[in-house]
Motif scaffolding. Structure first.
Motif, PDB file in Angstrom:
ATOM      1  N   PRO A  58       0.848  -1.191   0.000  1.00 47.86           N
ATOM      2  CA  PRO A  58       0.000   0.000   0.000  1.00 47.86           C
ATOM      3  C   PRO A  58       0.887   1.246   0.000  1.00 47.86           C
ATOM      4  CG  PRO A  58      -0.726  -1.552   1.666  1.00 47.86           C
ATOM      5  CD  PRO A  58       0.586  -2.060   1.140  1.00 47.86           C
ATOM      6  N   GLU A  59       0.459   2.255  -0.705  1.00 56.50           N
ATOM      7  CA  GLU A  59       1.255   3.471  -0.875  1.00 56.50           C
ATOM      8  C   GLU A  59       1.739   4.052   0.451  1.00 56.50           C
ATOM      9  OE1 GLU A  59       0.444   7.573  -3.096  1.00 56.50           O
ATOM     10  OE2 GLU A  59      -0.224   5.785  -4.200  1.00 56.50           O
ATOM     11  N   GLU A  60       0.902   3.999   1.468  1.00 57.13           N
ATOM     12  CA  GLU A  60       1.270   4.613   2.749  1.00 57.13           C
ATOM     13  C   GLU A  60       2.407   3.885   3.469  1.00 57.13           C
ATOM     14  OE1 GLU A  60      -2.620   2.284   3.597  1.00 57.13           O
ATOM     15  OE2 GLU A  60      -1.772   3.448   1.954  1.00 57.13           O
ATOM     16  N   TYR A  61       2.760   2.679   3.039  1.00 49.43           N
ATOM     17  CA  TYR A  61       3.856   1.925   3.663  1.00 49.43           C
ATOM     18  C   TYR A  61       5.116   1.894   2.814  1.00 49.43           C
ATOM     19  CZ  TYR A  61       0.146   0.428   6.731  1.00 49.43           C
ATOM     20  OH  TYR A  61      -0.898   0.426   7.606  1.00 49.43           O
ATOM     21  N   GLN A  62       5.028   2.360   1.582  1.00 45.63           N
ATOM     22  CA  GLN A  62       6.159   2.262   0.676  1.00 45.63           C
ATOM     23  C   GLN A  62       7.355   3.080   1.140  1.00 45.63           C
ATOM     24  OE1 GLN A  62       4.946   2.909  -3.387  1.00 45.63           O
ATOM     25  NE2 GLN A  62       3.631   1.111  -3.394  1.00 45.63           N
ATOM     26  N   ALA A  63       7.134   4.263   1.698  1.00 41.36           N
ATOM     27  CA  ALA A  63       8.260   5.106   2.123  1.00 41.36           C
ATOM     28  C   ALA A  63       9.089   4.424   3.213  1.00 41.36           C
ATOM     29  CB  ALA A  63       7.755   6.461   2.608  1.00 41.36           C
ATOM     30  N   LEU A  64       8.447   3.722   4.113  1.00 40.42           N
ATOM     31  CA  LEU A  64       9.161   3.004   5.170  1.00 40.42           C
ATOM     32  C   LEU A  64       9.777   1.709   4.640  1.00 40.42           C
ATOM     33  CD1 LEU A  64       9.956   2.661   8.156  1.00 40.42           C
ATOM     34  CD2 LEU A  64       7.712   1.640   8.540  1.00 40.42           C
ATOM     35  N   ALA A  65       9.051   1.012   3.802  1.00 39.28           N
ATOM     36  CA  ALA A  65       9.496  -0.307   3.356  1.00 39.28           C
ATOM     37  C   ALA A  65      10.555  -0.264   2.265  1.00 39.28           C
ATOM     38  CB  ALA A  65       8.296  -1.112   2.854  1.00 39.28           C
ATOM     39  N   ALA A  66      10.454   0.675   1.350  1.00 46.48           N
ATOM     40  CA  ALA A  66      11.349   0.682   0.187  1.00 46.48           C
ATOM     41  C   ALA A  66      12.830   0.685   0.567  1.00 46.48           C
ATOM     42  CB  ALA A  66      11.020   1.846  -0.736  1.00 46.48           C
ATOM     43  N   PRO A  67      13.272   1.552   1.478  1.00 46.35           N
ATOM     44  CA  PRO A  67      14.698   1.530   1.815  1.00 46.35           C
ATOM     45  C   PRO A  67      15.139   0.203   2.451  1.00 46.35           C
ATOM     46  CG  PRO A  67      13.648   3.511   2.690  1.00 46.35           C
ATOM     47  CD  PRO A  67      12.565   2.637   2.144  1.00 46.35           C
ATOM     48  N   VAL A  68      14.271  -0.407   3.225  1.00 47.99           N
ATOM     49  CA  VAL A  68      14.579  -1.691   3.856  1.00 47.99           C
ATOM     50  C   VAL A  68      14.703  -2.777   2.802  1.00 47.99           C
ATOM     51  CG1 VAL A  68      13.708  -3.475   5.430  1.00 47.99           C
ATOM     52  CG2 VAL A  68      13.478  -1.046   6.037  1.00 47.99           C
ATOM     53  N   ILE A  69      13.724  -2.856   1.927  1.00 49.99           N
ATOM     54  CA  ILE A  69      13.710  -3.882   0.880  1.00 49.99           C
ATOM     55  C   ILE A  69      14.922  -3.725  -0.039  1.00 49.99           C
ATOM     56  CG2 ILE A  69      12.445  -4.715  -1.146  1.00 49.99           C
ATOM     57  CD1 ILE A  69       9.858  -3.939   0.484  1.00 49.99           C
ATOM     58  N   ARG A  70      15.222  -2.483  -0.408  1.00 49.52           N
ATOM     59  CA  ARG A  70      16.374  -2.249  -1.297  1.00 49.52           C
ATOM     60  C   ARG A  70      17.699  -2.530  -0.588  1.00 49.52           C
ATOM     61  NH1 ARG A  70      13.288   2.695  -3.269  1.00 49.52           N
ATOM     62  NH2 ARG A  70      12.334   1.944  -5.199  1.00 49.52           N
ATOM     63  N   ALA A  71      17.808  -2.133   0.670  1.00 45.96           N
ATOM     64  CA  ALA A  71      19.061  -2.367   1.410  1.00 45.96           C
ATOM     65  C   ALA A  71      19.313  -3.859   1.603  1.00 45.96           C
ATOM     66  CB  ALA A  71      19.013  -1.661   2.764  1.00 45.96           C
ATOM     67  N   CYS A  72      18.260  -4.601   1.860  1.00 47.21           N
ATOM     68  CA  CYS A  72      18.425  -6.038   2.073  1.00 47.21           C
ATOM     69  C   CYS A  72      18.606  -6.784   0.755  1.00 47.21           C
ATOM     70  CB  CYS A  72      17.220  -6.602   2.830  1.00 47.21           C
ATOM     71  SG  CYS A  72      17.138  -6.035   4.549  1.00 47.21           S
ATOM     72  N   GLY A  73      17.942  -6.328  -0.282  1.00 46.05           N
ATOM     73  CA  GLY A  73      18.055  -7.004  -1.577  1.00 46.05           C
ATOM     74  C   GLY A  73      17.749  -8.484  -1.439  1.00 46.05           C
ATOM     75  N   THR A  74      18.507  -9.296  -2.132  1.00 47.27           N
ATOM     76  CA  THR A  74      18.416 -10.751  -1.988  1.00 47.27           C
ATOM     77  C   THR A  74      19.642 -11.201  -1.221  1.00 47.27           C
ATOM     78  OG1 THR A  74      17.228 -11.060  -4.071  1.00 47.27           O
ATOM     79  CG2 THR A  74      18.380 -12.976  -3.190  1.00 47.27           C
ATOM     80  N   LYS A  75      19.422 -11.740  -0.070  1.00 52.60           N
ATOM     81  CA  LYS A  75      20.516 -12.340   0.695  1.00 52.60           C
ATOM     82  C   LYS A  75      20.679 -13.765   0.174  1.00 52.60           C
ATOM     83  CE  LYS A  75      21.080  -8.791   3.365  1.00 52.60           C
ATOM     84  NZ  LYS A  75      22.182  -7.882   3.073  1.00 52.60           N
ATOM     85  N   HIS A  76      21.885 -14.131  -0.156  1.00 55.29           N
ATOM     86  CA  HIS A  76      22.124 -15.435  -0.784  1.00 55.29           C
ATOM     87  C   HIS A  76      22.534 -16.483   0.237  1.00 55.29           C
ATOM     88  CE1 HIS A  76      21.644 -13.968  -4.887  1.00 55.29           C
ATOM     89  NE2 HIS A  76      22.180 -12.861  -4.424  1.00 55.29           N
ATOM     90  N   GLY A  77      21.796 -17.587   0.188  1.00 55.01           N
ATOM     91  CA  GLY A  77      22.078 -18.721   1.039  1.00 55.01           C
ATOM     92  C   GLY A  77      22.352 -19.945   0.192  1.00 55.01           C
TER      93      GLY A  77
END
Length: 135
Positions: free
Chosen positions: A91-110
């Motif tokens: 939802p648009e109202e959560y994107q500002a908080l979530a986007a930096p987290v999602i981008r910083a974490c990216g795909t962690k490889h296991g």
């Protein structure tokens, strides 16, 4: 936007889970049930993630998280997370908080695609523990 696509937001960044519509709660429960049945995850592990942000090193939990993301088309068969798709379905109202987290974490490889999803979600929870919840 399809309701199914929006529900991944519950996993990533929905501190106001109680504010969800009945329809969204029903959809989240359906996804939860589907992935529990598919993976055989012990639901105590999911509760522990939500209560304490402790991610058990359990293959079924890892594959449960991948299953949820796959249901939302946010991860491919190789376990690579589509960051922009993940952000776009929130939802648009959560994107500002979530986007930096999602981008910083990216795909962690296991070791495998399930572990990639698990490691990435662990990263989300470490970066924003108060906003992280697993359905």
């Amino acid at each position: 936007m399809a309701l199914t696509t929006w529900v991944v937001g519950i996993m990533l960044i929905l501190p106001a889970i109680r504010a969800l519509s009945d329809e969204m709660k029903e959809l989240a429960q359906m996804l939860h049930n589907t992935c529990v049945a598919e993976t055989g995850v012990n639901e105590d592990f999911i509760r522990k993630v939500n209560a304490e942000k402790i991610f058990a090193d359990d293959e079924n939990l890892k594959c449960y998280i991948k299953c949820l993301m796959a249901q939302m088309a946010c991860i491919d068969d190789n376990g690579i997370i589509d960051e922009e798709a993940t952000i776009a379905i929130l939802p648009e109202e959560y994107q500002a908080l979530a986007a930096p987290v999602i981008r910083a974490c990216g795909t962690k490889h296991g070791a495998n695609p399930c572990e990639n999803a698990w490691l990435s979600h662990r990263c989300y929870a470490e970066m924003e523990p108060s906003a992280y919840m697993l359905i």
